[in-house]
Design an enzyme around this catalytic site. Structure first.
Site, PDB file in Angstrom:
ATOM      1  N   HIS A  57      -7.142  -6.035  22.970  1.00  0.00           N
ATOM      2  CA  HIS A  57      -7.940  -6.533  23.393  1.00  0.00           C
ATOM      3  C   HIS A  57      -8.433  -6.832  24.784  1.00  0.00           C
ATOM      4  O   HIS A  57      -7.486  -7.849  25.160  1.00  0.00           O
ATOM      5  CB  HIS A  57      -7.921  -8.009  22.770  1.00  0.00           C
ATOM      6  CG  HIS A  57      -9.436  -8.810  22.792  1.00  0.00           C
ATOM      7  ND1 HIS A  57      -9.661  -9.305  22.135  1.00  0.00           N
ATOM      8  CD2 HIS A  57     -10.607  -8.798  24.052  1.00  0.00           C
ATOM      9  CE1 HIS A  57     -10.828  -9.911  22.349  1.00  0.00           C
ATOM     10  NE2 HIS A  57     -11.334  -9.761  23.244  1.00  0.00           N
ATOM     11  N   HIS A  59     -11.359  -6.697  28.166  1.00  0.00           N
ATOM     12  CA  HIS A  59     -12.593  -6.187  29.105  1.00  0.00           C
ATOM     13  C   HIS A  59     -12.697  -5.581  29.589  1.00  0.00           C
ATOM     14  O   HIS A  59     -12.066  -5.553  30.843  1.00  0.00           O
ATOM     15  CB  HIS A  59     -13.674  -7.379  29.035  1.00  0.00           C
ATOM     16  CG  HIS A  59     -13.820  -7.770  27.810  1.00  0.00           C
ATOM     17  ND1 HIS A  59     -14.944  -7.592  26.520  1.00  0.00           N
ATOM     18  CD2 HIS A  59     -12.919  -9.310  26.958  1.00  0.00           C
ATOM     19  CE1 HIS A  59     -14.402  -8.558  25.908  1.00  0.00           C
ATOM     20  NE2 HIS A  59     -12.875  -9.152  25.765  1.00  0.00           N
ATOM     21  N   LEU A  60     -12.860  -3.810  30.110  1.00  0.00           N
ATOM     22  CA  LEU A  60     -12.814  -2.928  31.186  1.00  0.00           C
ATOM     23  C   LEU A  60     -14.173  -3.374  32.056  1.00  0.00           C
ATOM     24  O   LEU A  60     -14.154  -2.433  33.166  1.00  0.00           O
ATOM     25  CB  LEU A  60     -12.068  -1.676  30.768  1.00  0.00           C
ATOM     26  CG  LEU A  60      -9.905  -2.077  30.313  1.00  0.00           C
ATOM     27  CD1 LEU A  60     -10.066  -0.330  30.047  1.00  0.00           C
ATOM     28  CD2 LEU A  60      -9.444  -2.140  31.170  1.00  0.00           C
ATOM     29  N   ASP A 151     -16.813  -7.956  19.786  1.00  0.00           N
ATOM     30  CA  ASP A 151     -16.101  -9.032  20.362  1.00  0.00           C
ATOM     31  C   ASP A 151     -16.981  -9.568  21.473  1.00  0.00           C
ATOM     32  O   ASP A 151     -17.871  -9.050  21.341  1.00  0.00           O
ATOM     33  CB  ASP A 151     -14.892  -8.707  21.311  1.00  0.00           C
ATOM     34  CG  ASP A 151     -14.065  -9.956  21.973  1.00  0.00           C
ATOM     35  OD1 ASP A 151     -13.729 -11.023  20.739  1.00  0.00           O
ATOM     36  OD2 ASP A 151     -13.797  -9.768  22.801  1.00  0.00           O
ATOM     37  N   ASP A 304      -7.558 -10.340  25.965  1.00  0.00           N
ATOM     38  CA  ASP A 304      -8.514 -11.192  26.467  1.00  0.00           C
ATOM     39  C   ASP A 304      -9.091 -11.208  27.363  1.00  0.00           C
ATOM     40  O   ASP A 304      -9.763 -11.703  27.787  1.00  0.00           O
ATOM     41  CB  ASP A 304      -9.287 -12.751  25.327  1.00  0.00           C
ATOM     42  CG  ASP A 304     -10.815 -12.360  25.415  1.00  0.00           C
ATOM     43  OD1 ASP A 304     -11.255 -11.519  25.222  1.00  0.00           O
ATOM     44  OD2 ASP A 304     -10.838 -13.356  25.068  1.00  0.00           O
ATOM     45  N   HIS A 308     -14.645 -11.930  36.069  1.00  0.00           N
ATOM     46  CA  HIS A 308     -15.934 -12.080  35.805  1.00  0.00           C
ATOM     47  C   HIS A 308     -16.065 -12.500  37.487  1.00  0.00           C
ATOM     48  O   HIS A 308     -15.316 -12.522  38.288  1.00  0.00           O
ATOM     49  CB  HIS A 308     -16.223 -13.316  35.362  1.00  0.00           C
ATOM     50  CG  HIS A 308     -16.470 -13.713  34.257  1.00  0.00           C
ATOM     51  ND1 HIS A 308     -17.413 -12.863  32.867  1.00  0.00           N
ATOM     52  CD2 HIS A 308     -16.075 -13.844  32.251  1.00  0.00           C
ATOM     53  CE1 HIS A 308     -17.561 -13.061  31.417  1.00  0.00           C
ATOM     54  NE2 HIS A 308     -16.284 -13.480  31.478  1.00  0.00           N
ATOM     55  N   PRO A 322     -17.907 -17.690  30.105  1.00  0.00           N
ATOM     56  CA  PRO A 322     -16.465 -17.778  29.552  1.00  0.00           C
ATOM     57  C   PRO A 322     -15.391 -16.523  29.682  1.00  0.00           C
ATOM     58  O   PRO A 322     -16.007 -15.285  29.749  1.00  0.00           O
ATOM     59  CB  PRO A 322     -16.931 -17.804  27.669  1.00  0.00           C
ATOM     60  CG  PRO A 322     -17.469 -17.476  27.728  1.00  0.00           C
ATOM     61  CD  PRO A 322     -18.832 -17.022  29.005  1.00  0.00           C
ATOM     62  N   GLY A 323     -14.178 -17.133  29.745  1.00  0.00           N
ATOM     63  CA  GLY A 323     -13.378 -15.821  29.797  1.00  0.00           C
ATOM     64  C   GLY A 323     -12.143 -15.935  31.116  1.00  0.00           C
ATOM     65  O   GLY A 323     -12.084 -16.259  31.757  1.00  0.00           O
TER      66      GLY A 323
HETATM   67  O1  DOR Z   1     -13.581 -15.773  26.722  1.00  0.00           O
HETATM   68  C1  DOR Z   1     -14.273 -14.615  26.384  1.00  0.00           C
HETATM   69  N1  DOR Z   1     -14.244 -13.601  27.015  1.00  0.00           N
HETATM   70  N2  DOR Z   1     -14.057 -14.195  24.754  1.00  0.00           N
HETATM   71  C2  DOR Z   1     -14.524 -13.686  24.869  1.00  0.00           C
HETATM   72  O2  DOR Z   1     -14.932 -12.918  23.298  1.00  0.00           O
HETATM   73  C3  DOR Z   1     -15.458 -12.596  25.486  1.00  0.00           C
HETATM   74  C4  DOR Z   1     -15.062 -12.623  27.045  1.00  0.00           C
HETATM   75  C5  DOR Z   1     -16.321 -11.302  28.079  1.00  0.00           C
HETATM   76  O3  DOR Z   1     -16.177 -10.492  27.453  1.00  0.00           O
HETATM   77  O4  DOR Z   1     -16.052 -11.840  28.960  1.00  0.00           O
END
Ligand code: DOR
EC number: 3.5.2.3
Length: 429
Positions: A57, A59-60, A151, A304, A308, A322-323
């Protein structure tokens, strides 16, 4: 092909140090070994050797948000974090809901060459939750997509989820669900509890996660499908997973490092670096995550990793995305929360960070035993060292780490991908 001699390392952190010779991309000898001429020698000094980590999991952000991360910078973060394979989530722009995008991600990962980048295909077109994406085309493309997920969004429609699971059975792939019943999380900003209530934030209830996991386990059992549950955060979900596994449902689950360490106490900071979906939960949830990971109800750790841009985080809580970053800090958080308290030994870390993730998606060359003839996807760890996390010093293009200034145990000293050193002493090779 390079030859590397790892001198005086301890496989799985067990027993007396041994030398491990890597050549031709595999482990070629284990024992007491004189360095062959021309071999690169890495002095292990008793450090822990594990199979390279596999992240289901990540995110690139490429394509579309290269200002926050690219396949190159994300691969560097992965290699520095001890990973030899990562699964890149589909919520890119354009969405990875077709083979053109998934093949691009796969090819770009190969070009960069620091870690095996496996694209995750979207379950529904545009992540819109209305029409199934061409799962078969993606599964049979060059990238050979093995995991499908919306996701960031939940596949909320039970009929669509049922169909996706049925297709996944036929294709021999896994559907990974972001378990969040959206009708229960409208406007939600934080874990539903006293802290959110005091601050006036709408709560994200545990039932939003538990109810989707329960529903999907039932759907998966009937479809004879393999379901994977993303980022479990609520204690009650563990009970649902245990019930489903006891019934023979083929369900696996992951927990993130941040849900193993952090609680909604962080809300008091008002700092959106702590905003994540699912949200940081209560102490009791965190303790339950640790226990479930130790006893195998939760199968593995997945980061995860969610980079950002500053403007998406340095804003008021409700407006922030979020993230949080995770690739370079995952091992240390697992060491802090699981190894230090004695919940996992290093063999256990190999299970939850390498072996189980590789099994869940059926990677034949990852998470393999440390034995002669096996692929040399490896990570070397100084278990006694500590380091202080600095977002600005991480390889990611973004810096949104919730661990800023925190001192954590365990340092990755080398990562090898098919016998080639990809990171060493905190630097990309
Ligand atoms: O906090 C999160 N950020 N949860 C997710 O499911 C997606 C992710 C994101 O892509 O930033």
């Amino acid at each position: 092909m390079t030859t590397v001699l790892l001198r005086q390392v301890r496989p799985y952190g067990e027993g007396e140090p041994v030398d491990v010779l890597v050549s031709g991309g595999v482990i070629s000898r284990i024992g007491e070994i004189e360095p062959p001429s021309g071999a690169e020698v890495i002095e292990g000094a008793g450090q822990v050797l594990l199979p390279g980590f596999v992240d289901l999991h990540t995110h690139l952000r490429e394509p579309g948000r290269e200002d926050t991360e690219t396949i190159e910078t994300g691969s560097a973060a992965a290699a520095l974090g001890g990973y030899t394979a990562v699964f890149a989530m589909a919520n890119t722009d354009p969405v990875a809901d077709n083979a053109v995008v998934t093949d691009h991600v796969w090819r770009r990962g190969r070009e960069v060459g620091l870690v095996d980048v496996h694209p995750v295909g979207a379950v529904t077109v545009g992540l819109a939750g209305e029409r199934l994406a061409e799962m078969g085309t993606m599964a049979n493309s060059v990238a050979g997509v093995r995991m499908f997920s919306d996701d960031g969004h939940c596949v909320a429609d039970p009929l669509l989820m049922r169909r996706a699971l049925e297709y996944s059975t036929a294709l021999g792939v896994v559907v990974a669900q972001h378990a969040e019943e959206p009708r229960l999380t409208v406007g939600a900003q934080a874990h539903e509890g006293e802290r959110a209530a005091r601050l006036g934030y709408a709560g994200w209830p545990a039932s939003a996660e538990e109810s989707i996991v329960a529903r999907d386990c039932v759907l998966a059992r009937h479809a004879r499908a393999r379901l994977h549950v993303c980022h479990v955060s609520a204690a009650g979900t563990v009970d649902v997973l245990r019930w489903a596994k006891d019934q023979g449902t083929e369900v696996s689950a992951e927990v993130t490092p941040h849900h193993l360490l952090l609680t909604d106490e962080r809300l008091a900071t008002f700092d959106p670096v702590n905003k994540v979906n699912p949200p940081l939960r209560a102490e009791a949830d965190v303790l339950r995550m640790r226990q479930a990971l130790a006893d195998g109800v939760i199968d593995c750790v997945a980061t995860d990793h969610a980079p950002h841009a500053p403007q998406e985080k340095d804003t008021e809580w409700a407006a922030a995305r979020p993230g949080m970053l995770g690739l370079q800090t995952a091992l240390s958080v697992v060491a802090e929360t699981m190894v230090r308290p004695g919940l996992l030994d290093w063999r256990g870390v190999a299970r939850v960070m390498s072996e189980r993730p590789a099994e869940i998606v059926g990677l034949p060359d990852q998470g393999r035993p440390l034995a002669v003839g096996e692929p040399a996807n490896l990570v070397l760890i100084d278990a006694d060292a500590e380091w202080t996390v600095r977002g600005a010093g991480l390889a990611s293009r973004a810096a949104n780490t919730p661990y800023e200034g925190l001192r954590l145990p365990a340092v990755v000293t080398a990562t090898l991908l098919r016998g080639r050193v990809t990171s060493r002493e905190g630097k990309i090779v």
